[in-house]
Design a protein around this motif. Structure first.
Motif, mmCIF file in Angstrom:
data_model
loop_
_atom_site.group_PDB
_atom_site.id
_atom_site.type_symbol
_atom_site.label_atom_id
_atom_site.label_comp_id
_atom_site.label_asym_id
_atom_site.label_seq_id
_atom_site.Cartn_x
_atom_site.Cartn_y
_atom_site.Cartn_z
ATOM 1 N N MET A 141 0.828 -1.207 0.000
ATOM 2 C CA MET A 141 0.000 0.000 0.000
ATOM 3 C C MET A 141 0.868 1.265 0.000
ATOM 4 N N LEU A 142 1.988 1.213 0.708
ATOM 5 C CA LEU A 142 2.913 2.350 0.694
ATOM 6 C C LEU A 142 3.446 2.560 -0.729
ATOM 7 N N ASP A 143 3.824 1.482 -1.354
ATOM 8 C CA ASP A 143 4.313 1.532 -2.739
ATOM 9 C C ASP A 143 3.262 2.174 -3.650
ATOM 10 N N MET A 144 2.013 1.703 -3.557
ATOM 11 C CA MET A 144 0.955 2.248 -4.427
ATOM 12 C C MET A 144 0.637 3.696 -4.081
ATOM 13 N N GLU A 148 3.901 8.800 4.518
ATOM 14 C CA GLU A 148 4.029 7.392 4.881
ATOM 15 C C GLU A 148 3.048 7.021 5.999
ATOM 16 N N GLU A 149 2.941 7.885 7.000
ATOM 17 C CA GLU A 149 2.026 7.610 8.121
ATOM 18 C C GLU A 149 0.589 7.452 7.618
ATOM 19 N N LYS A 150 0.205 8.316 6.678
ATOM 20 C CA LYS A 150 -1.153 8.257 6.118
ATOM 21 C C LYS A 150 -1.354 6.933 5.365
ATOM 22 N N ALA A 151 -0.321 6.525 4.602
ATOM 23 C CA ALA A 151 -0.414 5.278 3.823
ATOM 24 C C ALA A 151 -0.549 4.056 4.742
ATOM 25 N N PHE A 152 0.035 4.138 5.939
ATOM 26 C CA PHE A 152 0.030 3.006 6.872
ATOM 27 C C PHE A 152 -1.215 2.956 7.776
ATOM 28 N N GLU A 153 -2.071 3.981 7.704
ATOM 29 C CA GLU A 153 -3.194 4.088 8.652
ATOM 30 C C GLU A 153 -4.022 2.806 8.786
ATOM 31 N N MET A 176 10.235 4.376 6.764
ATOM 32 C CA MET A 176 10.556 3.212 5.935
ATOM 33 C C MET A 176 10.950 3.599 4.511
ATOM 34 N N SER A 177 10.272 4.603 3.963
ATOM 35 C CA SER A 177 10.482 4.958 2.552
ATOM 36 C C SER A 177 11.946 5.275 2.242
ATOM 37 N N THR A 178 12.650 5.869 3.196
ATOM 38 C CA THR A 178 14.026 6.309 2.931
ATOM 39 C C THR A 178 15.024 5.156 2.800
ATOM 40 N N SER A 179 14.566 3.932 3.111
ATOM 41 C CA SER A 179 15.441 2.772 2.857
ATOM 42 C C SER A 179 14.673 1.647 2.155
ATOM 43 N N PHE A 180 13.553 1.995 1.520
ATOM 44 C CA PHE A 180 12.714 1.007 0.837
ATOM 45 C C PHE A 180 13.326 0.731 -0.546
ATOM 46 N N SER A 181 14.442 -0.016 -0.513
ATOM 47 C CA SER A 181 15.235 -0.226 -1.727
ATOM 48 C C SER A 181 14.471 -0.975 -2.813
ATOM 49 N N HIS A 182 13.564 -1.850 -2.413
ATOM 50 C CA HIS A 182 12.786 -2.594 -3.415
ATOM 51 C C HIS A 182 12.152 -1.654 -4.437
ATOM 52 N N ILE A 183 11.576 -0.558 -3.950
ATOM 53 C CA ILE A 183 10.834 0.309 -4.872
ATOM 54 C C ILE A 183 11.625 1.519 -5.355
ATOM 55 N N PHE A 184 12.673 1.900 -4.638
ATOM 56 C CA PHE A 184 13.430 3.080 -5.054
ATOM 57 C C PHE A 184 14.785 2.753 -5.674
#
Length: 677
Positions: free
Chosen positions: A552-555, A572-577, A590-598
């Motif tokens: 969901m964060l990715d999308m 990110e907080e909103k995406a995780f609600e 999480m986004s700042t080290s989410f290597s899968h998507i970035f």
């Protein structure tokens, strides 16, 4: 006499021992020129374009460049250093420029389009039709129909994106390597198993320090979070892990994240798509963001009640055991492990002696032999990029060599985190010759110590089987063209061969082949196997929620216009609600080290893990109906899925194997979220 450049000499296996860092750039520059000549030959042809003189020639254009860049970028992931990283920043824009030159070559596109428009009149087989579609879309999905000005804009976007992605990954690796938790008081190690303490002591010794060192690499981080009794230290390590790229310093990735998502959105818009997710998903089984979101919402609906129930039970357990008023993220693994021990009367430490790394490697080889008739023979004459890398020749039931296999298992400073499969050479057929693939898996497993060999956690065992499943997809490839071979399939199908193989780790018939005590040779007892199976669905609701939260964060980053997003953490907080169980940690992002998507290829694709789980649960039910080593079922899976690569639409391949589409209920049954049959 001046030495030549080994990358420019003819080679079959990568000449790792002869390659020096200074060889890469000139080799890639020269290979780009050779590839340009290949393209020029196609466009200079005076005869009318045909499948053979245009599409096939384009498919094999730049073969040398593909081989050299696969070596370079694999090294940049598995054995990098400052020099290699600096080179990557120089080489990536040149490769992006070349790719754009090809895609924006009007004469070349004209010839491809001519062939494409006459495809119905051509006598093409299924793989050739797929290749033709792929080549045509390679142009149309990358700006061939844009104006000259728009093409320049796209070129600039691609160049910036390539540099930002590299920079993101370098920052994550630097953050991972720079942190250490240095412990000098032995009381602070309470709860940690002996092997974990020994590894930490060895790490301290390597750094000429007294005491014990823990770091952010998984074999060090995960056992500490799972077993260390001292809550403040778990908190310190967890916050360090979750704050990678989020410190407001030169390694901060927030600006990289915002720029990447905004540039991706601009690119999608330029190409005529509403969002980057729309652009990416056009070439996926899921097809649209709406379908992905609906798929995740449906799973969320099933998993959330189970997850909330599990969380309440965990809260009550922690309160009773240690008077913990509020469970935090750094408590998750610790109390889950304690509760699992209580409920099932066993833990990972009881299992580890049965999973010595070499035994598990032999085990996965035996499983492949029983399923597909493959044999693995270690070889020592093949050059490797690090002494820890081992190589094997792979032969089929007829004794014919079908692949070369590289394996690299332990963490190092020059290796990025996680585990992955890659290849140094694809399988394809050319000039009557079946060129066989060179496949590699790279992992970060528990290292041997001076007291014990490398003993794997059960999670590491399933990771090895997972990556080996990808490797089998590459090894058993049996196609004509490199771009339809092996793992060159839709992104939400690529995880089926890897995830389905994990199922054998839970089966007595498979475990008895290799799970033997490293000291006594005793085969794993039935009671432990039963406990593995019983605990397989332990906290599956929370695990599903966690995976869905990442998807969901990715999308949320790629399925909408991100131009209004200014605060990475707030977004990110909103995406995780809807998936939040634990209190938010303000220091973490999480986004700042989410290597899968970035950095990896999972942008608008992280849902693929769950999507492929539906396929793998359904496929494995078919195996269990006939016996997990049933040769007919295995042959069918090999011939309809593994060997076919991306020659046809994955749904067609899957239905040919299963006789129907995958049933989502199989996953819910396996996860314990639905009653089993």
């Amino acid at each position: 006499m001046k030495q030549g450049n080994p990358l420019l000499e003819p080679f079959d296996t990568a000449p790792f021992m002869k390659i020096k860092t200074e060889h890469y750039k000139p080799a890639i520059e020269q290979a780009i020129e050779l590839a340009r000549k290949d393209i020029a030959e196609i466009t200079a042809a005076t005869e009318a374009p045909t499948f053979e003189n245009t599409i096939e020639k384009l498919e094999f254009a730049g073969e040398k460049l593909d081989r050299i860049t696969s070596i370079f970028f694999n090294i940049n992931s598995a054995e990098t250093n400052d020099e290699i990283q600096k080179l990557a920043q120089e080489i990536s824009p040149a490769l992006t420029d070349f790719k754009n030159d090809v895609i924006q070559n009007a004469e070349l596109f004209k010839r491809v389009k001519e062939v494409y428009l006459t495809k119905d009149a051509l006598d093409l087989n299924v793989e050739q039709q797929t290749l033709l579609d792929k080549k045509y879309k390679m142009f149309t999905r990358n700006g061939a129909n844009l104006s000259a000005e728009q093409k320049q804009e796209l070129r600039a976007l691609d160049k910036k994106l390539a540099a930002l992605s590299l920079n993101f990954g370098e920052n994550v690796l630097a953050e991972t390597n720079k942190y250490e938790l240095h412990i000098t008081n032995e009381r602070d190690l309470e709860g940690l198993p002996k092997g974990v303490k020994t590894a930490a002591r060895m790490l301290a010794k390597e750094k000429n320090k007294e005491g014990w060192i823990f770091n952010l690499h998984y074999p060090s981080y995960i056992p500490f979070m799972k077993y260390a009794k001292k809550r403040e230290l778990r908190k310190e390590l967890a916050i360090a892990f979750g704050a990678k790229g989020f410190h407001g310093d030169q390694l901060d990735n927030r600006e990289n994240v915002l720029q990447i998502v905004k540039l991706r959105h601009q690119k999608a818009n330029l190409l005529g798509y509403p969002t980057y997710a729309h652009y990416k998903l056009e070439e996926r089984m899921a097809e649209t963001p709406e379908k992905v979101n609906s798929f995740m919402e449906e799973l969320l609906e099933k998993a959330k009640p189970a997850a909330e129930k599990e969380f309440k039970e965990l809260e009550a357990f922690a309160r009773d055991l240690d008077q913990i008023d509020q469970l935090q993220k750094w408590d998750a693994a610790y109390y889950s492990e304690k509760l699992k021990q209580k409920l099932f009367d066993f833990d990972d430490e009881q299992l580890k002696p049965y999973f010595e790394l070499n035994n598990v490697i032999n085990g996965v080889f035996l499983v492949a032999e029983k399923l597909y008739g493959l044999k693995f023979q270690q070889v020592f004459e093949v050059e490797v990029y690090h002494p820890e890398v081992t190589t094997y020749t792979v032969t089929n039931e007829d004794g014919k060599e079908i692949a070369l296999f590289y394996a690299d298992f332990h963490p190092r400073e020059g290796k990025r985190g996680g585990a992955w499969m890659t290849s140094y050479k694809s399988q394809y057929r050319q000039n009557g010759q079946d060129e066989r693939p060179h496949i590699s898996i790279v992992c970060n497993f528990t290292k041997p110590t001076d007291e014990e060999p490398s003993l794997l956690t059960f999670n590491e065992v399933t990771t090895l089987f997972h990556e080996f499943g990808h490797a089998l997809h590459g090894m058993l490839a049996n196609t004509t063209y490199p771009s339809t071979s092996g793992t060159n399939v839709y992104w939400d199908f690529v995880e089926l061969p890897s995830q389905v193989l994990e199922n054998w780790c839970y089966e007595k018939e498979a475990l008895k082949l290799f799970a033997k005590h490293f000291e006594t040779g005793e085969v794993i007892p039935d009671e432990l196997i039963q406990k593995i199976k019983e605990s397989a669905t332990f906290h599956e609701g929370m695990a599903t929620l966690r995976q869905l939260s990442f998807g969901m964060l990715d999308m949320s980053w790629h399925g909408q216009d991100p131009s209004g997003i200014e605060d990475v953490k707030a977004h990110e907080e909103k995406a995780f609600e809807s998936t939040q169980l634990y209190p938010e940690v303000k220091e973490n992002c999480m986004s700042t080290s989410f290597s899968h998507i970035f950095q990896g290829g999972y942008a608008a694709g992280y849902y693929s893990y769950k999507w492929a789980e539906v396929l793998d649960a359904d496929a494995f039910e078919f195996f269990t109906e006939n016996g997990i080593f049933d040769s007919e079922t295995a042959r069918k899976f090999r011939d309809t899925v593994l060997s076919q690569g991306g020659t046809e639409h994955p749904l067609v391949l899957y239905k040919r194997f299963r006789g129907r589409e995958a049933a989502p209920e199989a996953l819910l049954r396996r996860a314990g979220l639905l009653p089993k049959n």
